[in-house]
Design an enzyme around this catalytic site. Structure first.
Site, PDB file in Angstrom:
ATOM      1  N   GLY A   1       9.361  -3.245  -9.541  1.00 44.23           N
ATOM      2  CA  GLY A   1      10.416  -2.343  -9.985  1.00 44.23           C
ATOM      3  C   GLY A   1      10.322  -1.938 -11.436  1.00 44.23           C
ATOM      4  O   GLY A   1      11.317  -1.493 -12.018  1.00 44.23           O
ATOM      5  N   GLY A   2       9.153  -2.076 -12.045  1.00 45.54           N
ATOM      6  CA  GLY A   2       8.968  -1.585 -13.407  1.00 45.54           C
ATOM      7  C   GLY A   2       9.847  -2.249 -14.439  1.00 45.54           C
ATOM      8  O   GLY A   2      10.054  -1.698 -15.523  1.00 45.54           O
TER       9      GLY A   2
ATOM     10  N   SER B   1       3.090  -4.872  -8.968  1.00 49.02           N
ATOM     11  CA  SER B   1       3.536  -4.010 -10.065  1.00 49.02           C
ATOM     12  C   SER B   1       4.161  -4.873 -11.163  1.00 49.02           C
ATOM     13  O   SER B   1       3.504  -5.774 -11.665  1.00 49.02           O
ATOM     14  CB  SER B   1       4.495  -2.937  -9.542  1.00 49.02           C
ATOM     15  OG  SER B   1       4.672  -1.900 -10.476  1.00 49.02           O
TER      16      SER B   1
END
Length: 568
Positions: free
Chosen positions: A135-136, A215
């Site tokens: 989710g960055g 991520s």
């Protein structure tokens, strides 16, 4: 009814209640929790414990403080549903948050899923996947609704997920301990310590834990592999589409950004005192903080991942609670990390995910802006000198095109995929391989299950976007919709292969411990730094060499980057 029948009925009722009431007494008498039964991918029962508090709620006076271990509670806590996600502000996040869930600062919970009934007297010690969500660092959740672990459960894996603070709540810092650094990473560390104390109660083995993530979750797994806080406390690591060497994974001017938040909340706020800022932030509502428009004016680029600002920082190495204590690239060069097997890789065209709202004309415009600004092509965190910047940028661009990015959008997308994810990920894999076994992959399978076929595709048929591989591992919001039988035979085969490779690695620290017809009898070789091998996962499984122009980019970057070596 005679007395014997009454005796049988009463005992049947008591036995049924005991079987249905799944209670676990946690370590240190934190409290008792009640779980429930869910169904695995093969329809078998497994045991789920959702939204277990692992920390004191970070609200009120605890806002912007390091996490504190959860306090004891009385009675039995019902842990059978996920209700909360951490504060987040993102259009994509809102489309993914189920209606049954709410955003809250009180969100530091952990979830445990196990194929064996807790408190089973048999000595069952299963491998564990500790999964850090993506989710960055600004949206997402570790909740069941997002990450359904049913296929890992069928392979005999205990799965743990958790929430951690992100955005300004997790990564804003004054860099002087008034607002400590890396609160989100410290949440993850505390959750992992909870696992070390408690996972045996759920059939898990503390000596067989794999830390994994994708991520931003992959960034975090890498930071934990580098961190002295967990040195030697994990058996293996899985890092998907990420690395602690990504240029976007580190803040280099955190005080500037922190005080920019103060100004965004109150245009009259002019103090440079950290305690004044902390007071301002504690007085503000959580929604005002998460909605505040803070921009990094020193690097004002909004394309894809480059606009993310609330990310980890390098902390004071003398701080006993610090997680990130030295420049990451330098640390991995000298072998200063947990030497453990690593499975890592990327999707074949990561950047497709980040241009989903752009037209071809938009891409050409963005490409032209890069052509005009060398500091866009060469990220400032690479520390290339001003005198070399133009030359380095020109050489870097020439690897992808003999034209300009503005006139070659396909090259521009390939450059961004490499620069943002692939090249620093391969660099991390290459350097780790000098000390530990590394298995590198490229996920190139473009199927229906990932649901990403609508994304712009200007680079070719095997242009598989960021997050695609997750759809072949998990159910839930971050996984695929429906059931495997809803999809093509090719999709189902790819999912079976992915689950087999990943669970083999979790069990044996080797994704192909033996020849297997399901896997085309391919043996996935360890990466060798001298000749980089990787497994291309497409309709067929194929061992290939020298991925994604890595050697060419490496030659340019190593020529021009300067200390401190933080990223690549």
């Amino acid at each position: 009814m005679n007395s014997w029948m009454t005796f049988l009925l009463l005992n049947y009722v008591a036995f049924s209640f005991a079987e249905d009431d799944i209670i676990v007494q946690l370590w240190k008498k934190t409290g008792k929790i009640r779980g429930h039964v869910l169904k695995s991918g093969k329809g078998k029962d497994y045991y789920a414990f959702q939204e277990i508090p692992y920390a004191v709620p970070p609200i009120g006076h605890n806002r912007f403080k390091e996490p504190i271990e959860a306090e004891d509670w009385n009675g039995i806590l019902n842990t059978t549903v996920n209700k909360k996600v951490c504060m987040q502000n993102n259009a994509l996040a809102y489309t993914k948050i189920p209606d049954s869930m709410e955003m809250s600062e009180d969100c530091l919970f952990i979830n445990v899923y196990t194929p064996v009934r807790p408190n089973n007297r048999r000595k069952v010690v299963l491998p564990v996947l500790f999964w850090i969500h993506a989710g960055g660092y600004f949206y997402g959740s570790g909740a069941y609704q997002y990450w359904n672990p049913k296929f890992f459960i069928d392979a005999g894996i205990v799965v743990v997920t958790m929430n951690y603070r992100f955005g300004p709540f997790g990564f804003l810092t004054t860099a002087d301990n008034v607002i400590p650094a890396n609160l989100g990473l410290k949440d993850i560390v505390l959750a992992y310590e909870w696992v070390l104390r408690n996972i045996h109660l759920f059939g898990g083995n503390i000596n067989r834990i794999t830390i994994g993530g994708q991520s931003a979750g992959g960034f975090s797994a890498g930071f934990l592999q580098l961190s002295k806080k967990l040195r030697g406390k994990a058996r293996a690591f899985i890092i998907e589409s990420g690395s602690p060497l990504l240029p976007i994974a580190i803040q280099e001017d955190p005080r500037y950004l922190a005080f920019s938040m103060g100004k965004a909340l109150d245009p009259t706020f002019n103090s440079t005192n950290s305690k004044d800022l902390l007071n301002k932030l504690r007085q503000a509502s959580a929604s005002d903080i998460v909605m505040a428009n803070v921009r990094n004016e020193r690097y004002p680029l909004d394309l894809g991942t480059r606009s993310i600002i609330w990310v980890p920082v390098i902390e004071n190495a003398d701080d006993p609670n610090a997680v990130v204590t030295s420049p990451m690239h330098e640390a991995v060069l000298r072998g200063d990390f947990t030497h453990a097997p690593l499975l890592t890789g990327y999707c074949s065209e990561e950047f497709r995910f980040f241009i989903r709202n752009l037209t071809l004309e938009d891409l050409q415009t963005e490409g032209t802006s890069f052509d005009r600004n060398a500091s866009y092509i060469i990220h400032p965190n690479l520390h290339v000198s001003k005198s070399d910047l133009q030359t380095a940028a020109s050489k870097y661009r020439s690897i992808y095109t003999n034209r300009t990015f503005g006139t070659d959008p396909s090259a521009f997308v390939k450059y961004n995929s490499g620069d943002a994810f692939v090249i620093p990920g391969i660099r991390y894999a290459e350097l780790v391989s000098k000390f530990s076994p590394v298995f590198l992959y490229q996920f190139s399978y473009l199927g229906e299950m990932d649901g990403l076929s609508f994304l712009p595709n200007v680079t070719g048929t095997d242009s598989v976007a960021h997050t695609a591989e997750l759809k072949y591992l998990f159910g839930g919001v971050e996984g695929f919709a429906g059931e495997p039988e809803d999809y093509s035979q090719s999709d189902q085969l790819t999912m079976k292969r992915m689950v087999t490779l990943w669970t083999n690695f979790i069990k044996y620290q080797n994704p192909t411990p033996n020849s297997n017809q399901l896997l085309d009898n391919v043996i996935w070789p360890r990466l060798r730094a001298s000749d980089i091998q990787y497994l291309d996962i497409n309709r067929n499984l194929e061992v290939r060499y020298n991925p994604k122009s890595y050697k060419e980019v490496k030659k340019v970057l190593t020529q021009y980057i300067q200390p401190p070596l933080t990223v690549f």
